[in-house]
Design a protein around this motif. Structure first.
Motif, PDB file in Angstrom:
ATOM      1  N   SER A 103       3.390 -34.121 -26.106  1.00  0.00           N
ATOM      2  CA  SER A 103       4.376 -33.077 -26.407  1.00  0.00           C
ATOM      3  C   SER A 103       5.356 -33.620 -27.433  1.00  0.00           C
ATOM      4  O   SER A 103       5.399 -34.825 -27.713  1.00  0.00           O
ATOM      5  CB  SER A 103       5.123 -32.681 -25.136  1.00  0.00           C
ATOM      6  OG  SER A 103       5.911 -33.777 -24.671  1.00  0.00           O
ATOM      7  N   ASN A 122      -3.710 -27.071 -31.049  1.00  0.00           N
ATOM      8  CA  ASN A 122      -3.050 -25.784 -30.834  1.00  0.00           C
ATOM      9  C   ASN A 122      -3.706 -25.027 -29.682  1.00  0.00           C
ATOM     10  O   ASN A 122      -4.937 -24.986 -29.591  1.00  0.00           O
ATOM     11  CB  ASN A 122      -3.129 -24.928 -32.095  1.00  0.00           C
ATOM     12  CG  ASN A 122      -2.355 -25.527 -33.251  1.00  0.00           C
ATOM     13  OD1 ASN A 122      -1.294 -26.122 -33.053  1.00  0.00           O
ATOM     14  ND2 ASN A 122      -2.882 -25.392 -34.452  1.00  0.00           N
ATOM     15  N   ARG A 238       0.095 -20.297 -28.932  1.00  0.00           N
ATOM     16  CA  ARG A 238       1.177 -20.233 -27.948  1.00  0.00           C
ATOM     17  C   ARG A 238       1.785 -21.612 -27.650  1.00  0.00           C
ATOM     18  O   ARG A 238       2.671 -21.712 -26.805  1.00  0.00           O
ATOM     19  CB  ARG A 238       0.651 -19.640 -26.642  1.00  0.00           C
ATOM     20  CG  ARG A 238       0.079 -18.245 -26.797  1.00  0.00           C
ATOM     21  CD  ARG A 238       1.134 -17.207 -27.087  1.00  0.00           C
ATOM     22  NE  ARG A 238       0.542 -15.901 -27.292  1.00  0.00           N
ATOM     23  CZ  ARG A 238       0.244 -15.060 -26.307  1.00  0.00           C
ATOM     24  NH1 ARG A 238       0.486 -15.408 -25.046  1.00  0.00           N
ATOM     25  NH2 ARG A 238      -0.305 -13.888 -26.559  1.00  0.00           N
ATOM     26  N   GLY A 239       1.323 -22.639 -28.304  1.00  0.00           N
ATOM     27  CA  GLY A 239       1.863 -23.972 -28.078  1.00  0.00           C
ATOM     28  C   GLY A 239       1.081 -24.989 -28.876  1.00  0.00           C
ATOM     29  O   GLY A 239      -0.020 -24.704 -29.373  1.00  0.00           O
ATOM     30  N   ASN A 241       0.473 -29.519 -29.346  1.00  0.00           N
ATOM     31  CA  ASN A 241       0.738 -30.910 -29.034  1.00  0.00           C
ATOM     32  C   ASN A 241       0.165 -31.788 -30.135  1.00  0.00           C
ATOM     33  O   ASN A 241      -0.651 -31.332 -30.947  1.00  0.00           O
ATOM     34  CB  ASN A 241       0.103 -31.305 -27.687  1.00  0.00           C
ATOM     35  CG  ASN A 241       0.863 -30.740 -26.506  1.00  0.00           C
ATOM     36  OD1 ASN A 241       2.086 -30.757 -26.476  1.00  0.00           O
ATOM     37  ND2 ASN A 241       0.135 -30.212 -25.524  1.00  0.00           N
TER      38      ASN A 241
END
Length: 267
Positions: A103, A122, A238-239, A241
Motif C-alpha cells: 500500500s 490495479n 477502485r484501488g 498497490n
C-alpha cells in the motif's frame, strides 16, 4: 519474536482481515499453512494477538502477503518484525526473488528492507452476466497453464495454480487461460494469462458471461491491453498497490499477465 501461525488463529485473522476490507477466505489460510507453514507467523504479547503475516514459496521465487497488525499495535515495529521473519523463512528455503504488493503507506517500509518497485497492481471492478453455474472444469492441460503463467512471472507457481484452478472454473484458449473464482464478495477473475494480446479478449467475453454480479480482478498496470479491454467492458479502477521485489531481478513480463491468481496473498 513471532511464533508459528496455528490453525486456531485463522478465525481471529479472518475477523481482523474483514475489518480491513480484505478479500480473504478460510481455504486460503488453510492452504498457506499447509504449503509453507514456516513462513506463516503471528505476534503475541500479554495473551493478545497483535499481528500476522503469511508467505508462500513457489520455485525460485516467493510471495509475502497478509501482513496485518492490529490497529492498537501499529507503529511499534511489529510489522517489520513479522515481515523480517517471513522474509528469512523464504530466503532460508532458497528463493532467489521475493515479491509483495505494498500500500502507499507500506512502500517506504519495504524500501528500507531492500525491496524495489517494479510495477503497480490495479484492482478493477465491474459486472458480470447471469449468475454463475459452478461446475468442475473439463480436463485441463496443466502444463500449458504452467507455461503461460511462468511466461509472465518468470517462475513455476504450481501450488498456486493448483489451488486457484482447483476451486474455480477454468476457461482455456490457445496458450491462454482464465480462472473464475467465487468469493462471498463476488467473482474474481484470475489467474488470467495469455502469451499474445489477441487471445485475451475472447476469454474475457466467456468469463464475464459465466460470472454473475460483482466481478473484480487485480491487474498489472504494465498490461495496457488488459486495461483497455476492461475499460471497454465498463470496469473501473477502485484501488492500487505497488508491486515490489527483493533479490534477483525477475523475468517479469506484465503484458502476459492479465490478472493475478490471488487477491494479494500469493501472487
Amino acid at each position: 519474536m513471532p511464533g508459528p501461525l496455528l490453525p486456531s488463529d485463522v478465525d481471529s485473522f479472518l475477523t481482523m482481515a474483514l475489518a480491513e476490507g480484505w478479500i480473504c477466505g478460510r481455504w486460503e489460510m488453510e492452504f498457506l499453512l499447509q504449503a509453507f507453514p514456516q513462513g506463516c507467523l503471528v505476534k503475541r504479547a500479554g495473551g493478545e494477538t497483535l499481528g500476522y503475516v503469511t508467505s508462500l514459496r513457489h520455485d525460485k521465487s516467493g510471495w509475502i502477503g497478509n501482513l496485518l497488525v492490529a490497529p492498537v499495535a501499529r507503529r511499534g515495529g511489529i510489522g517489520t518484525e513479522l515481515l523480517t521473519g517471513a522474509l528469512q523463512a523464504l530466503l532460508e528455503a532458497g528463493v532467489e526473488t521475493v515479491w509483495l504488493t505494498a500500500s502507499a503507506k507500506g512502500v517506504e517500509l519495504y524500501k528500507k528492507l531492500g525491496f524495489l518497485p517494479i510495477d503497480s497492481i490495479n484492482r478493477w471492478v465491474g459486472e458480470g452476466g447471469a449468475p454463475p453455474s459452478w461446475s468442475p472444469s473439463p480436463r485441463l492441460d496443466h502444463e500449458m497453464l504452467r507455461q503461460v503463467d511462468s511466461a509472465g512471472w518468470g517462475d513455476r507457481r504450481d501450488a498456486l495454480l493448483s489451488v486457484a484452478c482447483g476451486r474455480g472454473r477454468v476457461i482455456c484458449g490457445t496458450y491462454s487461460f482464465v480462472c473464475i473464482q467465487q468469493w462471498e464478495q463476488g467473482t474474481q477473475l484470475g489467474p488470467w494469462g495469455a502469451l499474445f494480446e489477441g487471445q485475451a479478449a475472447p476469454l474475457l467475453d466467456l468469463a464475464l458471461a459465466a460470472a454473475g454480479g460483482s466481478v473484480f480482478l487485480d491487474v498489472p498496470a504494465g498490461n495496457v491491453a488488459a486495461a483497455s479491454l476492461l475499460a471497454r467492458k465498463g470496469f473501473s479502477i477502485r484501488g492500487s498497490n505497488t508491486l515490489m521485489y527483493l533479490g534477483a531481478r525477475p523475468q517479469y513480463a506484465p503484458k502476459k499477465i492479465f490478472a493475478l491468481g490471488s487477491m494479494g496473498s500469493m501472487g
